[in-house]
Design an enzyme around this catalytic site. Sequence first.
Site, PDB file in Angstrom:
ATOM      1  N   LYS A  10      -4.918  38.187  11.156  1.00 43.31           N
ATOM      2  CA  LYS A  10      -4.241  36.753  10.608  1.00 43.31           C
ATOM      3  C   LYS A  10      -3.970  36.969   9.092  1.00 43.31           C
ATOM      4  O   LYS A  10      -4.401  37.889   8.487  1.00 43.31           O
ATOM      5  CB  LYS A  10      -5.136  35.689  10.571  1.00 43.31           C
ATOM      6  CG  LYS A  10      -6.815  35.900   9.850  1.00 43.31           C
ATOM      7  CD  LYS A  10      -6.720  35.620   8.340  1.00 43.31           C
ATOM      8  CE  LYS A  10      -8.015  35.971   7.771  1.00 43.31           C
ATOM      9  NZ  LYS A  10      -7.824  35.836   6.218  1.00 43.31           N
ATOM     10  N   ASP A 136     -14.131  32.984  10.201  1.00 44.99           N
ATOM     11  CA  ASP A 136     -12.723  33.141  10.914  1.00 44.99           C
ATOM     12  C   ASP A 136     -12.707  33.333  12.393  1.00 44.99           C
ATOM     13  O   ASP A 136     -11.474  33.333  12.706  1.00 44.99           O
ATOM     14  CB  ASP A 136     -12.159  34.443  10.206  1.00 44.99           C
ATOM     15  CG  ASP A 136     -11.752  34.280   8.754  1.00 44.99           C
ATOM     16  OD1 ASP A 136     -11.549  33.108   8.368  1.00 44.99           O
ATOM     17  OD2 ASP A 136     -11.543  35.232   8.001  1.00 44.99           O
TER      18      ASP A 136
END
Length: 287
Positions: A10, A136
Amino acid sequence: MKITVNAPAKINLFLDIIGRLDNGYHSLFMVMQSVDLADTVIIESCEEKGIFLTCSDGRLPTDKKNIAYKAAEKFCGYAGIEPSFRIHIEKKIPFAAGLAGGSADAAAVIAGLNSMLNTGFTQRQLCEIGLSVGSDVPFCIAGGTQLSQSTGGVLSPLKELEDCFIVLAKPEAGVSTAEAYAAADNTHLYRPDSMRMLDACEKGDFEGICKYAGNVFEQVIEVPERVEFKKIMRDCGASLCQMSGSGPTVFGIFKNIEDAEKCAEKLKEICNNVYLAKPVNHGATVV
C-alpha cells in the site's frame, strides 16, 4: 490442500495524526491505496500440529515475531481450531519501508486460511481479526482505495484511483515507526486539508487528490535521500511525490508510462530499491 495468496503493498495518499487515545494508540485519518507490488503467500495443510513459517528473505523472523505468524495464531483462536499448516512468504515488498509489507502478509494469511479452511467469515470478521494483529492489516484485507480512520479499524471505500503509474524508491536505511510517532507527539504539526482531500477522492478528481495529498510524518522524519528522489520525480513529470507511511519510501505518481519508466531508470542510478507499480482495486486475494 495448498493455496496461493497475492498480498499487495500500500501507499498513503494522505496521512494525518488526529490525536493520541487513552490507550496510547494514535487516531489516524488516512487515504490508502493498494498497488500491484506484492508478496506471494503460500499456505499448505500438513499432518503435524503447529504453524511452520518460512520466508524467502532470511533477514525476517519465522517465529512469533513475524506478524504473519501472529495472524495465523489469531485466526485459529478466533475460529477455535488447532493449527496444522505450513506458510511460505515469497517477499517482493521491501520491509521497514512504509509499504505495509508485513501487514500485507498477515492479511494474506487471514484471507487464505478463511478460504482454505472454509470458515466462511465475512470481510468484517476478517478485518476484526486483522486489527488485533496490526493497524494496517484490515486495509490490506479490504484493499483498493479506502479512507482509514481511528486505529485502522474504520474503513470506508472511495472511488478507485484512475489509471496511473507509481514509482517507488526506498532508501537503504529504515525508519522506526515507534520513533516516528514519538517525534510527531512532540512536534506542532501543520495539518493537511483532510476535507478537501476527501472531497477530491469522492469526486474521483485526480488533480485534486494530487494537490491535497499529504503526510504529516514528512515533517518529523529525516530521510536524506527524500529531497533528491522528489526532485528526480518532479523533473520527470510526477503529478505527486510523497513519502508513504512513516517512511522511508518515496513514491511518485505519473499519468503516462514513459515518464514513469524514465523516472525509474534515473532513480536506479542512485537507489538500489526502485519499483514501478500500478494501483489495484483489491487487497489480499486467493489466486
